[in-house]
Design a protein around this motif. Structure first.
Motif, PDB file in Angstrom:
ATOM      1  N   ILE A  55       0.822  -1.217   0.000  1.00 37.37           N
ATOM      2  CA  ILE A  55       0.000   0.000   0.000  1.00 37.37           C
ATOM      3  C   ILE A  55       0.852   1.261   0.000  1.00 37.37           C
ATOM      4  N   HIS A  56       2.095   1.162  -0.468  1.00 37.66           N
ATOM      5  CA  HIS A  56       3.001   2.302  -0.356  1.00 37.66           C
ATOM      6  C   HIS A  56       2.552   3.497  -1.180  1.00 37.66           C
ATOM      7  N   GLN A  57       1.919   3.261  -2.332  1.00 38.88           N
ATOM      8  CA  GLN A  57       1.434   4.405  -3.106  1.00 38.88           C
ATOM      9  C   GLN A  57       0.416   5.202  -2.308  1.00 38.88           C
ATOM     10  N   ILE A  58      -0.497   4.513  -1.637  1.00 45.61           N
ATOM     11  CA  ILE A  58      -1.519   5.192  -0.843  1.00 45.61           C
ATOM     12  C   ILE A  58      -0.902   5.925   0.341  1.00 45.61           C
ATOM     13  N   LEU A  59       0.120   5.325   0.945  1.00 47.57           N
ATOM     14  CA  LEU A  59       0.717   5.921   2.133  1.00 47.57           C
ATOM     15  C   LEU A  59       1.636   7.085   1.821  1.00 47.57           C
ATOM     16  N   LEU A  60       2.318   7.057   0.680  1.00 49.12           N
ATOM     17  CA  LEU A  60       3.399   7.998   0.451  1.00 49.12           C
ATOM     18  C   LEU A  60       3.107   9.081  -0.582  1.00 49.12           C
ATOM     19  N   LEU A  61       2.368   8.779  -1.632  1.00 49.68           N
ATOM     20  CA  LEU A  61       2.272   9.747  -2.727  1.00 49.68           C
ATOM     21  C   LEU A  61       1.304  10.903  -2.481  1.00 49.68           C
ATOM     22  N   PRO A  62       0.129  10.692  -1.905  1.00 54.89           N
ATOM     23  CA  PRO A  62      -0.694  11.874  -1.607  1.00 54.89           C
ATOM     24  C   PRO A  62       0.012  12.751  -0.569  1.00 54.89           C
ATOM     25  N   GLY A  63      -0.225  14.031  -0.621  1.00 56.14           N
ATOM     26  CA  GLY A  63       0.442  14.918   0.323  1.00 56.14           C
ATOM     27  C   GLY A  63       1.486  15.772  -0.376  1.00 56.14           C
ATOM     28  N   ASP A  64       2.439  16.260   0.394  1.00 56.05           N
ATOM     29  CA  ASP A  64       3.407  17.206  -0.164  1.00 56.05           C
ATOM     30  C   ASP A  64       4.851  16.866   0.158  1.00 56.05           C
ATOM     31  N   ALA A  78      -1.549  12.887  -8.238  1.00 61.82           N
ATOM     32  CA  ALA A  78      -2.247  14.020  -8.840  1.00 61.82           C
ATOM     33  C   ALA A  78      -3.764  13.875  -8.742  1.00 61.82           C
ATOM     34  N   PHE A  79      -4.229  12.764  -8.181  1.00 62.17           N
ATOM     35  CA  PHE A  79      -5.657  12.490  -8.003  1.00 62.17           C
ATOM     36  C   PHE A  79      -6.410  12.415  -9.327  1.00 62.17           C
ATOM     37  N   SER A  80      -5.702  12.202 -10.418  1.00 61.62           N
ATOM     38  CA  SER A  80      -6.338  12.128 -11.731  1.00 61.62           C
ATOM     39  C   SER A  80      -6.810  10.704 -11.994  1.00 61.62           C
ATOM     40  N   GLY A  81      -8.068  10.562 -12.285  1.00 59.13           N
ATOM     41  CA  GLY A  81      -8.631   9.254 -12.577  1.00 59.13           C
ATOM     42  C   GLY A  81      -8.798   8.352 -11.372  1.00 59.13           C
ATOM     43  N   LEU A  82      -8.712   8.880 -10.170  1.00 64.63           N
ATOM     44  CA  LEU A  82      -8.913   8.064  -8.971  1.00 64.63           C
ATOM     45  C   LEU A  82     -10.378   7.667  -8.885  1.00 64.63           C
ATOM     46  N   ASN A  83     -10.629   6.362  -8.873  1.00 62.82           N
ATOM     47  CA  ASN A  83     -12.014   5.883  -8.831  1.00 62.82           C
ATOM     48  C   ASN A  83     -12.105   4.582  -8.051  1.00 62.82           C
ATOM     49  N   SER A  84     -13.304   4.047  -7.960  1.00 59.76           N
ATOM     50  CA  SER A  84     -13.561   2.886  -7.108  1.00 59.76           C
ATOM     51  C   SER A  84     -12.948   1.603  -7.641  1.00 59.76           C
ATOM     52  N   ALA A  85     -12.452   1.609  -8.886  1.00 59.86           N
ATOM     53  CA  ALA A  85     -11.793   0.421  -9.444  1.00 59.86           C
ATOM     54  C   ALA A  85     -10.298   0.423  -9.196  1.00 59.86           C
ATOM     55  N   ASN A  86      -9.762   1.452  -8.555  1.00 62.64           N
ATOM     56  CA  ASN A  86      -8.320   1.550  -8.322  1.00 62.64           C
ATOM     57  C   ASN A  86      -7.811   0.338  -7.544  1.00 62.64           C
ATOM     58  N   GLY A  87      -6.756  -0.291  -8.039  1.00 59.32           N
ATOM     59  CA  GLY A  87      -6.242  -1.523  -7.441  1.00 59.32           C
ATOM     60  C   GLY A  87      -5.703  -1.346  -6.046  1.00 59.32           C
ATOM     61  N   GLU A  88      -4.975  -0.244  -5.783  1.00 63.08           N
ATOM     62  CA  GLU A  88      -4.406  -0.025  -4.455  1.00 63.08           C
ATOM     63  C   GLU A  88      -5.507   0.227  -3.427  1.00 63.08           C
ATOM     64  N   VAL A  89      -6.530   0.971  -3.829  1.00 59.85           N
ATOM     65  CA  VAL A  89      -7.645   1.233  -2.922  1.00 59.85           C
ATOM     66  C   VAL A  89      -8.359  -0.069  -2.570  1.00 59.85           C
ATOM     67  N   ASN A  90      -8.621  -0.891  -3.577  1.00 63.06           N
ATOM     68  CA  ASN A  90      -9.286  -2.164  -3.333  1.00 63.06           C
ATOM     69  C   ASN A  90      -8.438  -3.073  -2.447  1.00 63.06           C
ATOM     70  N   MET A  91      -7.122  -3.089  -2.673  1.00 60.48           N
ATOM     71  CA  MET A  91      -6.256  -3.951  -1.884  1.00 60.48           C
ATOM     72  C   MET A  91      -6.212  -3.496  -0.431  1.00 60.48           C
ATOM     73  N   LEU A  92      -6.100  -2.185  -0.201  1.00 56.08           N
ATOM     74  CA  LEU A  92      -6.062  -1.676   1.162  1.00 56.08           C
ATOM     75  C   LEU A  92      -7.317  -2.091   1.927  1.00 56.08           C
ATOM     76  N   TRP A  93      -8.462  -1.896   1.313  1.00 52.02           N
ATOM     77  CA  TRP A  93      -9.742  -2.263   1.927  1.00 52.02           C
ATOM     78  C   TRP A  93      -9.756  -3.753   2.270  1.00 52.02           C
ATOM     79  N   THR A  94      -9.398  -4.577   1.303  1.00 54.57           N
ATOM     80  CA  THR A  94      -9.435  -6.028   1.484  1.00 54.57           C
ATOM     81  C   THR A  94      -8.479  -6.477   2.571  1.00 54.57           C
ATOM     82  N   ARG A  95      -7.251  -5.962   2.567  1.00 54.92           N
ATOM     83  CA  ARG A  95      -6.257  -6.381   3.537  1.00 54.92           C
ATOM     84  C   ARG A  95      -6.658  -5.985   4.962  1.00 54.92           C
TER      85      ARG A  95
END
Length: 519
Positions: A55-64, A78-95
């Motif tokens: 989940i490193h993309q979720i933990l590290l890339l948003p922010g400054d 850049a929050f471009s195209g972030l949607n409910s099918a995003n693989g990292e988002v789905n994995m974080l939820w599942t884990r």
């Protein structure tokens, strides 16, 4: 029947898949069950090279504070195209829910009289309950922070109907985390209870108090800087009496794991021969990776899933020149996969010549020798320096400016003592006054690139009214590419979308709709 009977007891081999009713036959077996709750964390922080790279993309890339070597990670940076099918988002939820399921299972077993009867160590059953409550609370905290509304699953799933739960509302998930932690704090022992030789890293009472500081402070921010919640954070903080600040770099050094500053760590290790970084530690199958993944900050081939992350220009420019923390956070030299300072390394030409160094600083990191992918260096999930700065905010917001100033100056004084040769630096000097601006800045430079802290801070400070992310530009976010590609919107991107898989399988979640702004 004669063919199936054995002549000697030692030939009566148990089946490879034991029944649940037969498994918990000893105290050791129960400890293995408790350990499985901790082990689920490896599916968040390990390499997982066949499953999205953790989940490193979720933990590290948003922010400054952290950016990517190219613009290809736009959904998270850049929050471009972030949607409910995003693989990292789905994995974080599942884990997170996989860990919660393990915790709920073990909490049920720990209450069974047959399981209690196998204990030989007095008081350990209650301690185990405290451990499992702590891990579950950590997951509830994360779900609330990232998604806000998510099913509050606090009992074991036995039927499909048990898994179809309504979305939580308001502070419900965070409140449940706090409830679990308040109870865990009364059940868990002092750190000295655990034998260092065999049980290092198991949570203790002050681990729960540290997490309570995080939870109460977060709730205070989202509740209009609520003074009562800040007061509860202070109460929890003042119950932490054995922790102390250590050399800054020791918090990311494999030789100083579970040190006096530590409150909770991922216990990274290696399999006997080598890790299999392509396997996870999910239900069923053999154990795969057991180490932590840090090659997102190096040029090692194992980062093909994550790519390379590094400091933003904003972070590079945030430190005073002589602040020792700067060189341990990022540096203008490179590291090799073994962390051996005697092996020459090539020049580093990314991120204005600076490589992200936390966890991979030469001589302070250790990777397994076969593939060089997994690190045995523990991921520090909660440390006292983080908690002290949260306490500084709580003291300031409740009018105790002298206590707030003391917490910040403790952090800065520790920074001065954290030079390589031990001779104190002149920077950063003690402050003579404290404000939210100085506390926010200190958290920026002290906690950069750690466990998703920065993005949690920015979003919750926005909700508290301390900053206004709606007015931030791409440059304010540390985005180093074409600003036209930057698509942050508030309040939409203050939360992640509910995963599409959950919306497809849970009609109660589907009927409530996704988080605001997401289809």
């Amino acid at each position: 029947m004669l063919l199936l009977a054995s002549c000697e007891k030692n030939l009566d081999i148990k089946p490879t898949a034991e029944l649940e009713s037969e498994y918990f036959e000893s105290e050791l077996r129960v400890q293995e069950g408790v350990g499985a709750c901790y082990a689920g964390l490896h599916n968040l922080y390990g390499p997982l090279l066949n499953d999205g790279g953790g989940i490193h993309q979720i933990l590290l890339l948003p922010g400054d504070d952290i950016t990517h070597q190219d613009a290809s990670r736009g959904a998270m940076e850049a929050f471009s195209g972030l949607n409910s099918a995003n693989g990292e988002v789905n994995m974080l939820w599942t884990r997170l829910y996989q860990i919660i399921y393990r915790c709920n299972f073990m909490l049920e077993k720990l209450e069974e009289e047959a399981v209690k009867a196998v204990y030989t160590t007095e008081g350990l059953n209650a301690i185990n309950k405290g451990e499992v409550l702590f891990v579950r609370a950590w997951c509830f905290y994360r779900l609330w922070d990232f998604f806000r509304k998510a099913p509050l699953q606090d009992t074991r799933i036995r039927t499909i109907a048990d898994a179809v739960l309504p979305p939580s509302e308001g502070f419900q998930l965070l409140d449940k985390a706090i409830e679990d932690l308040e109870l865990a704090a009364t059940l868990l022992p002092d750190e000295t209870y655990w034998p260092l030789e065999t049980e290092r890293g198991r949570v203790f009472n002050e681990s729960a108090y540290g997490m309570l500081v995080k939870c109460y402070t977060l709730r205070a921010r989202y509740n209009q800087a609520n003074a009562a919640d800040y007061g509860k954070a202070i109460t929890a903080f003042e119950k932490i009496t054995t922790r102390q600040l250590v050399h800054f770099a020791n918090n990311f050094d494999y030789r100083y794991e579970n040190n006096a500053e530590s409150l909770f760590e991922l216990q990274a290790s290696h399999a006997t021969d080598q890790d299999n970084a392509w396997l996870d530690n999910n239900f069923g199958g053999g154990v795969g990776q057991m180490g932590a993944m840090y090659h997102y900050s190096t040029s090692h081939w194992g980062n093909y899933v994550s790519g390379i992350y590094g400091p933003t220009k904003k972070l590079i420019n945030a430190y005073e020149a002589d602040d020792p923390r700067k060189g341990y956070t990022f540096a203008n030299f490179t590291t090799n996969v073994n962390g051996d300072t005697n092996i020459p390394t090539p020049p580093w030409d990314k991120f204005d010549g600076y490589q992200l160094m936390k966890y991979v600083y030469p001589g302070r990191c250790w990777f397994e020798k076969v593939w060089g992918i997994s690190s045995t260096n523990n991921t520090r999930l909660l440390r006292y320096g983080d908690v002290k700065l949260l306490a500084a905010e709580a003291y300031l917001q409740t009018g105790n400016t002298s206590a707030a100033l003391q917490q910040v100056n403790d952090i800065r004084e520790r920074a001065r003592r954290s030079t390589e040769d031990g001779s104190p630096s002149t920077s950063p000097a003690n402050l003579t006054a404290v404000s939210m601006a100085t506390i926010m800045h200190e958290r920026f430079i002290e906690l950069a690139a750690e466990e998703g802290i920065r993005w949690t801070d920015l979003r919750s400070w926005h909700m508290a009214g301390f900053i206004n992310l709606s007015t931030w530009t791409a440059q304010d976010f540390g985005y180093n590419y074409d600003a036209q590609n930057f698509e942050f919107e508030a309040p939409k991107h203050l939360l992640y979308p509910i995963p599409q898989r959950e919306m497809n399988t849970n009609p109660l979640m589907a009927s409530s709709g996704n988080n605001p702004g997401y289809d």
